[in-house]
Design an enzyme around this catalytic site. Structure first.
Site: not given
Ligand code: 13P
Length: 336
Positions: A46, A136, A219
């Site tokens: 990752r 977020k 968003k």
């Protein structure tokens, strides 16, 4: 609350020609995506995949911020430099996903509420110290038979507003993400109505919680028919309905709207944004992107096939295309 810092960061994140890269897939999601392209998932794969993307040459003009996952904000580039420090050195704001995922909503089968408020203040303090300047939180709204329920809308709106207030208190610009999913056979008017409901509820809660709107970003999904709807409409219709919905349901003092791509094709996500930014009317907010899959899907496949350079080129191309869409200057002839 440092309103000056929040407003400055928010404005920088939606500066002309720039948008956000959402590279904050949870470990579970990122691992599935790696497995799907034949790569064994691990903290190191990752990290290596993301470090390769972040070190792409010359993408700063198209990318103002990168949203990271908890694991990634603590990882380093290949040369040992902490990832948030590296991004900041290139003039890119590091961001952080702070919710802990969408969980089953009690008594409401098939619906989810996003969790993560417990301990959020302390986590925000730590993330700010690690270099994050924005955050977020994603709420997930599914359209189906009799859903979304009022409980689904109100619990998610409440959580989004509480999250936003805590982030602002700690100097992080909150990206408020209420995502109406594309799954289903509903038409675009249903998507419009549900999007309007969650936006109204979210901004009403934001007012109650004292969220400073000029220091936040939204968003949202675009207004689109469900993936299995027979009438897929036109790109022009989607762009117009999206702008109409936002104009009626989003406060005009919000500095920017950064769309998610939500499963659209790379080109649709760019074309829709381009159409919205080409309209003769002037929008009250910047209209930009915070795409995940629409910026990285091709780059991930290419990286998995062994070419770091081609993977970076694939990402740089999509970033450049979306950067042009910020000003309505994209056209399909520019696609390769
Ligand atoms: P997609 O653009 O792939 O929908 O991802 C954006 C995102 O951050 C969803 O939370």
């Amino acid at each position: 609350m440092d309103t000056e810092l929040l407003e400055k960061t928010a404005r920088e994140l939606v500066a002309p020609g720039r948008g956000i890269l959402a590279a904050d897939e949870s470990n579970g999601t990122m691992s599935s995506r790696l497995e799907a392209v034949g790569v064994e998932p691990s903290p190191e794969t990752r990290r290596a995949y993301r470090a390769n993307i972040f070190s792409t040459p010359e993408y700063e003009s198209a990318i103002s911020g990168v949203i990271l996952f908890d694991e990634t904000i603590r990882q380093t580039m290949d040369d040992g430099k902490p990832i948030p420090e590296y991004l900041a050195s290139r003039g890119i704001h590091p961001g952080i996903k702070v919710d802990t995922g969408a969980k089953e909503l009690a008594h409401h089968s098939g619906e989810k509420v996003t969790e993560g408020l417990d301990g959020l203040r302390e986590r925000c303090m730590e993330y700010f110290a690690l270099g994050a300047r924005f955050a977020k939180w994603r709420a997930v709204i599914r359209i189906g038979d009799g859903i979304p329920s009022e409980a689904n809308i109100s619990t998610n709106a409440h959580a989004l507003a509480r999250y936003a207030a805590i982030c602002q208190e700690q100097g992080l610009v909150p990206i408020i993400e209420p995502e109406v999913l594309m799954d289903g056979d509903h038409n675009s008017q249903t998507c419009f109505d549900v999007t309007a409901r969650i936006l109204d509820a979210t901004f009403a809660e934001c007012e109650i919680q004292g969220v400073h709107i000029p220091g936040a970003l939204l968003k949202p999904n675009m207004v689109l028919p469900g993936k299995s709807c027979e009438d897929q409409g036109t790109r022009e219709k989607a762009a117009q309905m999206t702008v109409d919905c936002l104009t009626a349901h989003v406060p005009h003092e919000l500095p920017g709207i950064v769309f998610l791509s939500g499963g659209q094709s790379d080109e649709d996500a760019t074309a829709h944004l381009n159409l919205m930014n080409s309209m003769a009317v002037e929008h009250p907010w910047e209209l930009s992107y915070s795409y995940g899959r629409a910026l990285l899907a091709h780059a991930l496949q290419t990286w998995a096939s062994g070419s770091n350079g081609d993977s970076q080129s694939a990402f740089a191309h999509r970033a450049a295309m979306n950067s042009l869409a910020r000003s309505g200057d994209w056209s399909s002839e520019l696609e390769i």
